[in-house]
Every structure is written in C-alpha cells, then in structure tokens.
Design a protein around this motif. Structure first.
Motif, PDB file in Angstrom:
ATOM      1  N   GLN A 161       0.835  -1.195   0.000  1.00  0.00           N
ATOM      2  CA  GLN A 161       0.000   0.000   0.000  1.00  0.00           C
ATOM      3  C   GLN A 161       0.869   1.244   0.000  1.00  0.00           C
ATOM      4  N   LYS A 162       1.937   1.226   0.760  1.00  0.00           N
ATOM      5  CA  LYS A 162       2.820   2.382   0.816  1.00  0.00           C
ATOM      6  C   LYS A 162       3.462   2.623  -0.550  1.00  0.00           C
ATOM      7  N   LYS A 163       3.844   1.542  -1.227  1.00  0.00           N
ATOM      8  CA  LYS A 163       4.466   1.661  -2.534  1.00  0.00           C
ATOM      9  C   LYS A 163       3.482   2.261  -3.541  1.00  0.00           C
ATOM     10  N   ILE A 164       2.230   1.834  -3.492  1.00  0.00           N
ATOM     11  CA  ILE A 164       1.201   2.379  -4.387  1.00  0.00           C
ATOM     12  C   ILE A 164       1.027   3.879  -4.125  1.00  0.00           C
ATOM     13  N   GLU A 165       1.021   4.267  -2.862  1.00  0.00           N
ATOM     14  CA  GLU A 165       0.873   5.685  -2.531  1.00  0.00           C
ATOM     15  C   GLU A 165       2.020   6.514  -3.097  1.00  0.00           C
ATOM     16  N   ASN A 166       3.221   5.961  -3.127  1.00  0.00           N
ATOM     17  CA  ASN A 166       4.365   6.696  -3.658  1.00  0.00           C
ATOM     18  C   ASN A 166       4.312   6.820  -5.172  1.00  0.00           C
ATOM     19  N   ASN A 167       3.512   5.984  -5.834  1.00  0.00           N
ATOM     20  CA  ASN A 167       3.406   6.029  -7.289  1.00  0.00           C
ATOM     21  C   ASN A 167       2.168   6.799  -7.748  1.00  0.00           C
ATOM     22  N   GLU A 168       1.660   7.685  -6.908  1.00  0.00           N
ATOM     23  CA  GLU A 168       0.494   8.474  -7.287  1.00  0.00           C
ATOM     24  C   GLU A 168       0.816   9.317  -8.515  1.00  0.00           C
ATOM     25  N   LYS A 169      -0.195   9.554  -9.314  1.00  0.00           N
ATOM     26  CA  LYS A 169       0.003  10.348 -10.524  1.00  0.00           C
ATOM     27  C   LYS A 169      -0.091  11.828 -10.207  1.00  0.00           C
ATOM     28  N   PHE A 170       0.606  12.621 -11.013  1.00  0.00           N
ATOM     29  CA  PHE A 170       0.552  14.073 -10.879  1.00  0.00           C
ATOM     30  C   PHE A 170      -0.799  14.580 -11.371  1.00  0.00           C
ATOM     31  N   PHE A 171      -1.164  15.773 -10.901  1.00  0.00           N
ATOM     32  CA  PHE A 171      -2.397  16.399 -11.368  1.00  0.00           C
ATOM     33  C   PHE A 171      -2.251  16.673 -12.866  1.00  0.00           C
ATOM     34  N   PRO A 172      -3.249  16.323 -13.682  1.00  0.00           N
ATOM     35  CA  PRO A 172      -3.154  16.494 -15.138  1.00  0.00           C
ATOM     36  C   PRO A 172      -3.430  17.944 -15.578  1.00  0.00           C
ATOM     37  N   VAL A 173      -2.455  18.811 -15.383  1.00  0.00           N
ATOM     38  CA  VAL A 173      -2.609  20.240 -15.665  1.00  0.00           C
ATOM     39  C   VAL A 173      -2.981  20.484 -17.127  1.00  0.00           C
ATOM     40  N   LEU A 174      -2.249  19.873 -18.047  1.00  0.00           N
ATOM     41  CA  LEU A 174      -2.506  20.107 -19.471  1.00  0.00           C
ATOM     42  C   LEU A 174      -3.921  19.669 -19.856  1.00  0.00           C
ATOM     43  N   SER A 175      -4.353  18.508 -19.413  1.00  0.00           N
ATOM     44  CA  SER A 175      -5.718  18.038 -19.715  1.00  0.00           C
ATOM     45  C   SER A 175      -6.766  18.977 -19.122  1.00  0.00           C
ATOM     46  N   PHE A 176      -6.491  19.462 -17.908  1.00  0.00           N
ATOM     47  CA  PHE A 176      -7.432  20.372 -17.249  1.00  0.00           C
ATOM     48  C   PHE A 176      -7.568  21.667 -18.051  1.00  0.00           C
ATOM     49  N   ILE A 177      -6.450  22.236 -18.485  1.00  0.00           N
ATOM     50  CA  ILE A 177      -6.495  23.486 -19.267  1.00  0.00           C
ATOM     51  C   ILE A 177      -7.174  23.243 -20.612  1.00  0.00           C
ATOM     52  N   ARG A 178      -6.904  22.113 -21.235  1.00  0.00           N
ATOM     53  CA  ARG A 178      -7.582  21.794 -22.501  1.00  0.00           C
ATOM     54  C   ARG A 178      -9.098  21.771 -22.304  1.00  0.00           C
ATOM     55  N   SER A 179      -9.561  21.207 -21.193  1.00  0.00           N
ATOM     56  CA  SER A 179     -11.013  21.168 -20.939  1.00  0.00           C
ATOM     57  C   SER A 179     -11.567  22.572 -20.723  1.00  0.00           C
ATOM     58  N   ASP A 233       3.276  17.761 -20.770  1.00  0.00           N
ATOM     59  CA  ASP A 233       2.326  17.045 -19.916  1.00  0.00           C
ATOM     60  C   ASP A 233       3.122  16.244 -18.891  1.00  0.00           C
ATOM     61  N   ILE A 234       3.372  16.845 -17.726  1.00  0.00           N
ATOM     62  CA  ILE A 234       4.186  16.156 -16.721  1.00  0.00           C
ATOM     63  C   ILE A 234       3.416  15.062 -16.000  1.00  0.00           C
ATOM     64  N   ALA A 235       2.124  14.926 -16.260  1.00  0.00           N
ATOM     65  CA  ALA A 235       1.357  13.807 -15.716  1.00  0.00           C
ATOM     66  C   ALA A 235       1.633  12.536 -16.518  1.00  0.00           C
ATOM     67  N   VAL A 249      -5.081  24.111  -0.853  1.00  0.00           N
ATOM     68  CA  VAL A 249      -4.102  23.044  -0.993  1.00  0.00           C
ATOM     69  C   VAL A 249      -3.263  23.428  -2.202  1.00  0.00           C
ATOM     70  N   ILE A 250      -1.951  23.318  -2.081  1.00  0.00           N
ATOM     71  CA  ILE A 250      -1.057  23.686  -3.186  1.00  0.00           C
ATOM     72  C   ILE A 250      -0.265  22.456  -3.603  1.00  0.00           C
ATOM     73  N   LEU A 251      -0.446  22.065  -4.860  1.00  0.00           N
ATOM     74  CA  LEU A 251       0.354  21.009  -5.460  1.00  0.00           C
ATOM     75  C   LEU A 251       1.416  21.696  -6.294  1.00  0.00           C
ATOM     76  N   SER A 252       2.669  21.509  -5.927  1.00  0.00           N
ATOM     77  CA  SER A 252       3.762  22.207  -6.600  1.00  0.00           C
ATOM     78  C   SER A 252       4.656  21.184  -7.298  1.00  0.00           C
ATOM     79  N   TYR A 253       4.940  21.426  -8.578  1.00  0.00           N
ATOM     80  CA  TYR A 253       5.780  20.530  -9.376  1.00  0.00           C
ATOM     81  C   TYR A 253       6.996  21.306  -9.843  1.00  0.00           C
ATOM     82  N   LYS A 254       8.179  20.742  -9.573  1.00  0.00           N
ATOM     83  CA  LYS A 254       9.432  21.386  -9.981  1.00  0.00           C
ATOM     84  C   LYS A 254      10.331  20.336 -10.621  1.00  0.00           C
ATOM     85  N   PRO A 255      11.179  20.758 -11.561  1.00  0.00           N
ATOM     86  CA  PRO A 255      12.072  19.798 -12.212  1.00  0.00           C
ATOM     87  C   PRO A 255      13.178  19.328 -11.272  1.00  0.00           C
ATOM     88  N   ILE A 256      13.560  18.085 -11.432  1.00  0.00           N
ATOM     89  CA  ILE A 256      14.674  17.540 -10.660  1.00  0.00           C
ATOM     90  C   ILE A 256      15.966  18.223 -11.093  1.00  0.00           C
TER      91      ILE A 256
END
Length: 193
Positions: free
Chosen positions: A20-38, A83-85, A106-113
């Motif tokens: 379960q912990k491993k699944i939680e770590n593999n959560e997907k990012f918020f689909p920003v591009l798809s959201f803006i397209r909609s 599309d970083i998702a 709630v703030i979801l922040s995405y930054k490049p490694i």
C-alpha cells in the motif's frame, strides 16, 4: 498462545502494508494540461464575450474583444506546456503538497529535478477544499524559462479557472534592452477587474 496469534497476524499483514505504501508513492501528478484543454473547450462552446488586454512595459495597454476562434491561439502558451502527468515526463519532476491556511488552499507544486535541463521551472495547482461540494481547482501557476544564444525568455503564467488567464513575458535579446509584455484574456471574470 493468544500473543503468538497476534504476532503471526501482524507478520502476515506487514507485506500488504508495504505494498500500500508503494502504491501511494506512485500516485500520478495532477493532469494540468488536460485540465487546461477542458477549460479551452468550455470557452469554445460558451456564450461569454472574450476580452484581450495587452500591456507593454507597463506603459501602454491595448484592449479589444476577440472572436471565440482566436481564444485557442491566445491560450497557446498554456496548451504547449509539457504534460508532466505523462509517465515519460513525470520522472523528471517532483511534487510537493502543502496547505496554506491564510488562503485556505491546498497547493500542489511541481518542480524539475534538474532545472537546467527543463524549460518548465514550476507548475502549481491551487485547490480550495470543500467537503460539501467537493474540492475545486481555482488557479494554475506556470513558469517557463528559455536561456540560450538568442537571449533570455521567461513566461510567468496564471490560469484563473473559469475566469481568465494572464501571461507575462520577459524577453532579453543580446545587446538589446529587456522588454516585458503582459497578455490578459478574460471571459467570465467576476466584478474584480
């Protein structure tokens, strides 16, 4: 005997807890591009009047109403973000989640490694939590930077959900002064213009 059964049950449950912990770590990012397209599709099919305002170096401004067909062209900077998702891109970015009590967001922040290898320097999704009606995305903030032999280009972008978007472009070409242009497009902005 009773303690032995509890101990054995705990050992048997441990592998499933780890999964379960491993699944939680593999959560997907918020689909920003798809959201803006909609959002763009929504504006394409709406009856809102669309207004464009362009500010150049904070001195001059030009305002005009635009046709619905031109909206997608004006929103191009948002539609061209990576599309970083997507699995191919998500491995190059990290997500941070936080809650801002003053904004009640709630703030979801995405930054490049590795920021030197990415044009996209930041994506933030601001969400208003609401148990009764469901959480609502209110704003998306994006920052892109391109720096090469042709000069420096930075785009700070803000998408106000169901209302407007703003793109501030800072450009510095070699041997020339810096220029700042701001494009604001509104279609359903509420009385705070």
């Amino acid at each position: 005997m009773k303690y032995l059964l509890i101990f054995l049950s705990a050992i048997l449950l441990m592998p499933s807890a780890c999964k379960q912990k491993k699944i939680e770590n593999n959560e997907k990012f918020f689909p920003v591009l798809s959201f803006i397209r909609s959002q763009v599709v929504s504006v394409d099919t709406s009856l809102y009047s669309i207004k464009k305002i362009v500010y150049t170096d904070s001195l001059n401004s030009d305002t005009e109403y635009i046709k619905r067909e031109a909206f997608r062209v004006l929103a191009k900077d948002f539609l061209d973000i990576p599309d970083i998702a997507d699995k191919k891109s998500s491995s190059r970015f990290v997500e941070e989640r936080s809650f801002d009590e003053t904004l009640n967001r709630v703030i979801l922040s995405y930054k490049p490694i590795d920021p030197d290898k990415e044009e996209l320097q930041k994506q933030e999704v601001l969400i208003t939590p609401d148990v009764a009606t469901g959480d609502k995305v209110t704003s998306i903030i994006i920052e892109k930077v391109i720096s090469d032999s042709n000069g420096f280009l930075q785009k700070n972008m803000l998408w106000q959900v169901d209302q407007s978007f703003l793109v501030t472009t800072t450009r510095q070409k070699p041997g020339q002064p810096e220029t700042i242009t701001t494009l604001k497009v509104t279609w359903n902005e509420r009385d705070n213009e």
